[in-house]
Every structure is written in structure tokens, then in C-alpha cells.
Motif scaffolding. Structure first.
Motif, PDB file in Angstrom:
ATOM      1  N   LYS A 144     -24.967 -54.391  50.366  1.00 23.35           N
ATOM      2  CA  LYS A 144     -24.250 -54.785  51.781  1.00 23.35           C
ATOM      3  C   LYS A 144     -22.895 -55.613  51.292  1.00 23.35           C
ATOM      4  O   LYS A 144     -21.734 -55.278  52.016  1.00 23.35           O
ATOM      5  N   ASN A 145     -22.917 -56.024  50.249  1.00 19.50           N
ATOM      6  CA  ASN A 145     -21.824 -56.881  49.447  1.00 19.50           C
ATOM      7  C   ASN A 145     -21.460 -56.887  48.213  1.00 19.50           C
ATOM      8  O   ASN A 145     -21.847 -57.619  47.468  1.00 19.50           O
ATOM      9  N   PRO A 146     -21.154 -55.443  47.896  1.00 19.68           N
ATOM     10  CA  PRO A 146     -21.067 -55.156  46.434  1.00 19.68           C
ATOM     11  C   PRO A 146     -19.957 -56.097  45.722  1.00 19.68           C
ATOM     12  O   PRO A 146     -20.140 -55.970  44.257  1.00 19.68           O
ATOM     13  N   THR A 147     -19.213 -56.852  46.260  1.00 24.85           N
ATOM     14  CA  THR A 147     -18.333 -57.725  45.419  1.00 24.85           C
ATOM     15  C   THR A 147     -18.908 -58.946  45.224  1.00 24.85           C
ATOM     16  O   THR A 147     -18.245 -59.888  44.592  1.00 24.85           O
ATOM     17  N   PHE A 148     -20.011 -59.263  45.718  1.00 22.77           N
ATOM     18  CA  PHE A 148     -20.613 -60.566  45.631  1.00 22.77           C
ATOM     19  C   PHE A 148     -21.379 -60.562  44.229  1.00 22.77           C
ATOM     20  O   PHE A 148     -22.504 -60.371  43.937  1.00 22.77           O
ATOM     21  N   TYR A 149     -20.508 -61.215  43.209  1.00 23.81           N
ATOM     22  CA  TYR A 149     -20.694 -60.760  41.918  1.00 23.81           C
ATOM     23  C   TYR A 149     -21.960 -61.683  41.539  1.00 23.81           C
ATOM     24  O   TYR A 149     -22.902 -61.459  40.928  1.00 23.81           O
ATOM     25  N   GLU A 150     -22.379 -62.971  42.128  1.00 21.24           N
ATOM     26  CA  GLU A 150     -23.142 -63.898  41.696  1.00 21.24           C
ATOM     27  C   GLU A 150     -24.668 -63.390  42.112  1.00 21.24           C
ATOM     28  O   GLU A 150     -25.545 -63.700  41.651  1.00 21.24           O
ATOM     29  N   LEU A 151     -24.728 -62.376  43.013  1.00 21.27           N
ATOM     30  CA  LEU A 151     -26.088 -61.679  43.475  1.00 21.27           C
ATOM     31  C   LEU A 151     -26.519 -61.133  42.244  1.00 21.27           C
ATOM     32  O   LEU A 151     -27.832 -60.925  42.117  1.00 21.27           O
ATOM     33  N   TYR A 152     -25.716 -60.409  41.383  1.00 18.94           N
ATOM     34  CA  TYR A 152     -26.224 -59.578  40.166  1.00 18.94           C
ATOM     35  C   TYR A 152     -26.772 -60.741  38.955  1.00 18.94           C
ATOM     36  O   TYR A 152     -27.780 -60.207  38.449  1.00 18.94           O
ATOM     37  N   MET A 153     -26.108 -61.915  39.146  1.00 18.86           N
ATOM     38  CA  MET A 153     -26.484 -62.864  37.929  1.00 18.86           C
ATOM     39  C   MET A 153     -28.049 -63.287  38.721  1.00 18.86           C
ATOM     40  O   MET A 153     -28.966 -63.345  37.782  1.00 18.86           O
ATOM     41  N   TYR A 154     -27.986 -63.431  40.043  1.00 22.84           N
ATOM     42  CA  TYR A 154     -29.339 -64.042  40.469  1.00 22.84           C
ATOM     43  C   TYR A 154     -30.685 -62.874  40.296  1.00 22.84           C
ATOM     44  O   TYR A 154     -31.714 -63.227  40.113  1.00 22.84           O
ATOM     45  N   ARG A 155     -30.151 -61.786  40.420  1.00 26.32           N
ATOM     46  CA  ARG A 155     -31.005 -60.632  40.260  1.00 26.32           C
ATOM     47  C   ARG A 155     -31.710 -60.425  38.998  1.00 26.32           C
ATOM     48  O   ARG A 155     -32.937 -60.424  38.675  1.00 26.32           O
ATOM     49  N   LEU A 156     -30.505 -60.673  38.043  1.00 20.57           N
ATOM     50  CA  LEU A 156     -31.086 -60.560  36.711  1.00 20.57           C
ATOM     51  C   LEU A 156     -32.088 -61.926  36.224  1.00 20.57           C
ATOM     52  O   LEU A 156     -33.102 -61.725  35.532  1.00 20.57           O
ATOM     53  N   LEU A 157     -31.682 -62.931  36.649  1.00 25.73           N
ATOM     54  CA  LEU A 157     -32.606 -64.126  36.620  1.00 25.73           C
ATOM     55  C   LEU A 157     -33.831 -63.933  37.153  1.00 25.73           C
ATOM     56  O   LEU A 157     -34.796 -64.392  36.387  1.00 25.73           O
ATOM     57  N   CYS A 158     -33.987 -63.363  38.050  1.00 29.23           N
ATOM     58  CA  CYS A 158     -35.368 -63.235  38.846  1.00 29.23           C
ATOM     59  C   CYS A 158     -36.175 -62.106  38.114  1.00 29.23           C
ATOM     60  O   CYS A 158     -37.344 -62.394  37.670  1.00 29.23           O
ATOM     61  N   HIS A 159     -35.526 -60.957  37.580  1.00 22.04           N
ATOM     62  CA  HIS A 159     -36.002 -59.994  36.783  1.00 22.04           C
ATOM     63  C   HIS A 159     -36.677 -60.628  35.544  1.00 22.04           C
ATOM     64  O   HIS A 159     -37.914 -60.640  34.862  1.00 22.04           O
ATOM     65  N   LYS A 160     -35.760 -61.449  35.033  1.00 20.85           N
ATOM     66  CA  LYS A 160     -35.973 -62.315  33.660  1.00 20.85           C
ATOM     67  C   LYS A 160     -37.433 -63.299  33.731  1.00 20.85           C
ATOM     68  O   LYS A 160     -38.161 -63.159  33.029  1.00 20.85           O
ATOM     69  N   GLU A 161     -37.524 -63.835  34.847  1.00 22.38           N
ATOM     70  CA  GLU A 161     -38.674 -64.999  35.450  1.00 22.38           C
ATOM     71  C   GLU A 161     -39.785 -64.304  35.304  1.00 22.38           C
ATOM     72  O   GLU A 161     -41.072 -64.629  34.997  1.00 22.38           O
ATOM     73  N   ILE A 162     -39.895 -62.900  35.729  1.00 22.22           N
ATOM     74  CA  ILE A 162     -41.369 -62.066  36.046  1.00 22.22           C
ATOM     75  C   ILE A 162     -41.393 -61.154  34.775  1.00 22.22           C
ATOM     76  O   ILE A 162     -42.154 -60.268  34.817  1.00 22.22           O
ATOM     77  N   GLY A 163     -40.320 -61.300  33.719  1.00 29.28           N
ATOM     78  CA  GLY A 163     -40.886 -60.629  32.489  1.00 29.28           C
ATOM     79  C   GLY A 163     -40.359 -59.147  32.327  1.00 29.28           C
ATOM     80  O   GLY A 163     -40.638 -58.174  31.831  1.00 29.28           O
ATOM     81  N   GLU A 164     -39.500 -58.882  33.701  1.00 26.11           N
ATOM     82  CA  GLU A 164     -38.928 -57.437  33.721  1.00 26.11           C
ATOM     83  C   GLU A 164     -37.716 -57.406  32.905  1.00 26.11           C
ATOM     84  O   GLU A 164     -36.488 -57.468  33.599  1.00 26.11           O
ATOM     85  N   PHE A 165     -37.761 -57.595  31.592  1.00 26.02           N
ATOM     86  CA  PHE A 165     -36.494 -57.734  30.729  1.00 26.02           C
ATOM     87  C   PHE A 165     -35.451 -56.383  30.664  1.00 26.02           C
ATOM     88  O   PHE A 165     -34.413 -56.670  30.597  1.00 26.02           O
ATOM     89  N   GLU A 166     -36.217 -55.265  30.629  1.00 25.86           N
ATOM     90  CA  GLU A 166     -35.261 -54.184  30.529  1.00 25.86           C
ATOM     91  C   GLU A 166     -34.324 -53.902  31.809  1.00 25.86           C
ATOM     92  O   GLU A 166     -33.371 -53.911  31.814  1.00 25.86           O
ATOM     93  N   LYS A 167     -35.066 -54.398  32.908  1.00 27.42           N
ATOM     94  CA  LYS A 167     -34.038 -54.351  34.195  1.00 27.42           C
ATOM     95  C   LYS A 167     -33.120 -55.410  34.179  1.00 27.42           C
ATOM     96  O   LYS A 167     -31.900 -55.161  34.818  1.00 27.42           O
ATOM     97  N   ALA A 168     -33.492 -56.609  33.759  1.00 31.51           N
ATOM     98  CA  ALA A 168     -32.585 -57.684  33.568  1.00 31.51           C
ATOM     99  C   ALA A 168     -31.216 -57.100  32.658  1.00 31.51           C
ATOM    100  O   ALA A 168     -30.025 -57.677  32.825  1.00 31.51           O
ATOM    101  N   LEU A 169     -31.662 -56.567  31.365  1.00 37.80           N
ATOM    102  CA  LEU A 169     -30.539 -56.205  30.543  1.00 37.80           C
ATOM    103  C   LEU A 169     -29.587 -55.287  31.055  1.00 37.80           C
ATOM    104  O   LEU A 169     -28.538 -55.015  30.805  1.00 37.80           O
ATOM    105  N   GLN A 170     -30.305 -54.386  31.885  1.00 39.86           N
ATOM    106  CA  GLN A 170     -29.513 -53.309  32.670  1.00 39.86           C
ATOM    107  C   GLN A 170     -28.472 -53.979  33.516  1.00 39.86           C
ATOM    108  O   GLN A 170     -27.268 -53.548  33.813  1.00 39.86           O
ATOM    109  N   LEU A 171     -28.901 -55.218  34.165  1.00 43.90           N
ATOM    110  CA  LEU A 171     -27.946 -55.797  35.119  1.00 43.90           C
ATOM    111  C   LEU A 171     -26.967 -56.555  34.134  1.00 43.90           C
ATOM    112  O   LEU A 171     -25.694 -56.577  34.581  1.00 43.90           O
TER     113      LEU A 171
END
Length: 236
Positions: A162-189
Motif C-alpha cells: 500500500k505504501n511502497p516508499t515506507f522504507y522502515e516497513l521493510y526493516m521491520y519485516r526483516l526483523l520479524c522474519h529474523k525473530e522467528i528464524g526465517e533467515f533466508e526471507k530476512a536476507l532477501q529483504l
């Protein structure tokens, strides 16, 4: 900036906004003693209440620099009851981080949850949602926290579409993936963040955290080195 603001304050000595800006510049310059003198002056001025919150933030920064995070937190807590242009959300975000650093996790969680229930989908709201889950995990509520992280991945993905220029959302998505062990998805972000801003240190900083969690220490250190090349001031 110092020459402009100091000259302006000298010319308009009763302007509290100009004097607050002078304090901010002094803090950024590391001239703490002089900043404290200006704070003492501004507190006695007639319109001080209009910039009380802004000054409180500078006071909290000074106290943090003086290794007094408890004092910094108390200043911000008091500021929440004052007027000014600084929002409750900004003060709560700063207070949340100070409380967490002081290991006052229950109080930090209270601030995070107040940010999380905001209805404007702002950065403060998104931050509150992530940190509420992160603090719960710190408190040992791992299952509840991880369930929240999974839900936030989907929510933040929807918001970033919805807001592709909302840069921090990618950061928080990455951190959420990291916290649940989805490391490859975090690295993709992290790769995507690098594509967006190749000159910034962000992607490499986050890669180092992900690699640390994966136990890939050599790659983590290499990522940190790349981050420091882009931002020598990073303390990682």
C-alpha cells in the motif's frame, strides 16, 4: 548553523523557539555545558511552555550522554504531561527505548503497547507493534511473541504494498522474519534494501545480525566491515 542561530538569538533574545534551536545545535555540537546554561535561561522565559517538550528531548539526550538514562527517562515522562509541538508518540518511542535499556521491561512494554494501538499506520505505530512483541519475547513470552511476529510479517507486507516508499516497513519485516528464524526471507529483504539505497549501511548492518543468529560469524563480521565502510560512525 551555529553562526546563524547564535546571531538570531542575540537579535531576538526573547524568542523561545530560536533559543530552543540554539540548544539543539549546541547538543549536536557536543557543547553540553553551554547547552545546560541555555536550558536554565529558557526555563525562566514567559513562553517556555510552548517549547517545553522540545527542550525535554534535548535534556534527555544530554542525560543519556552523561550516562544517566534513568534521569533521561524521568525527563521524558514528565514531558508527556506538558504542551508543545512534539507528539506524545515521539516522546513515548524515546521513553520506550530508555526503559528497555534500563531493563524496565514492563514499563517499556506499556509505552510500546500505547504506540501499537495508534490507528494511523505511522512509523510510531509500526514500531510499537514490533517492539511490543520483541519486549514480550525478552520477558520470556516467546510463543505469544513469535505468533505476533508471524502476524506482523503479513500485516507489514500488506502495508508496504500500500505504501511502497515506507522504507522502515521493510526493516521491520526483516526483523520479524529474523525473530522467528526465517533467515533466508530476512536476507532477501536485506538485498532489497540494498537495491533501494546501495550507499547506506542498513542492509549490511541487518545482514550482520542475521548471520550472527545463523552462527555464520565470518560472514557477520564481513557484513559489519562493509557497514562501517559506508558509515564510519557505526558502533557495531
Amino acid at each position: 548553523a551555529w553562526e546563524v542561530i547564535s546571531g538570531a538569538v542575540e537579535r531576538y533574545a526573547e524568542d523561545v523557539v530560536l533559543r530552543w534551536m540554539k540548544i539543539k545545535v549546541l547538543v549536536e555540537m557536543g557543547r553540553i555545558a553551554q547547552a545546560k546554561e541555555e536550558i536554565a535561561i529558557i526555563r525562566g522565559m514567559a513562553d517556555y511552555n510552548t517549547v517545553a517538550r522540545e527542550v525535554a528531548i534535548q535534556q534527555s539526550i544530554i542525560l543519556s550522554m552523561e550516562n544517566n538514562p534513568q534521569g533521561a527517562a524521568e525527563v521524558l515522562e514528565e514531558a508527556l504531561g506538558q504542551g508543545g509541538t512534539i507528539s506524545d508518540e515521539q516522546l513515548r518511542f524515546m521513553l520506550m527505548n530508555l526503559r528497555y535499556g534500563l531493563k524496565q521491561y514492563d514499563k517499556a512494554l506499556e509505552e510500546a503497547e500505547q504506540l501499537a494501538v495508534l490507528e494511523d499506520e505511522s512509523l510510531f505505530c509500526v514500531s510499537g507493534k514490533y517492539y511490543a512483541a520483541y519486549i514480550r519475547k525478552t520477558l520470556g513470552q516467546t510463543e505469544t511473541a513469535n505468533d505476533t511476529f508471524r502476524k506482523l510479517v503479513a500485516e507489514f507486507r500488506r502495508l508496504s504494498i500500500k505504501n511502497p516508499t515506507f522504507y522502515e516497513l521493510y526493516m521491520y519485516r526483516l526483523l520479524c522474519h529474523k525473530e522467528i528464524g526465517e533467515f533466508e526471507k530476512a536476507l532477501q529483504l536485506a538485498d532489497y534494501m540494498e537495491d533501494l539505497f546501495p550507499d547506506r549501511a542498513d542492509a549490511y548492518t541487518f545482514r550482520s545480525l542475521i548471520y550472527d543468529d545463523m552462527g555464520r560469524t565470518t560472514e557477520a563480521e564481513a557484513a559489519r566491515a562493509e557497514a562501517r565502510k559506508r558509515n564510519p560512525n557505526l558502533n557495531i
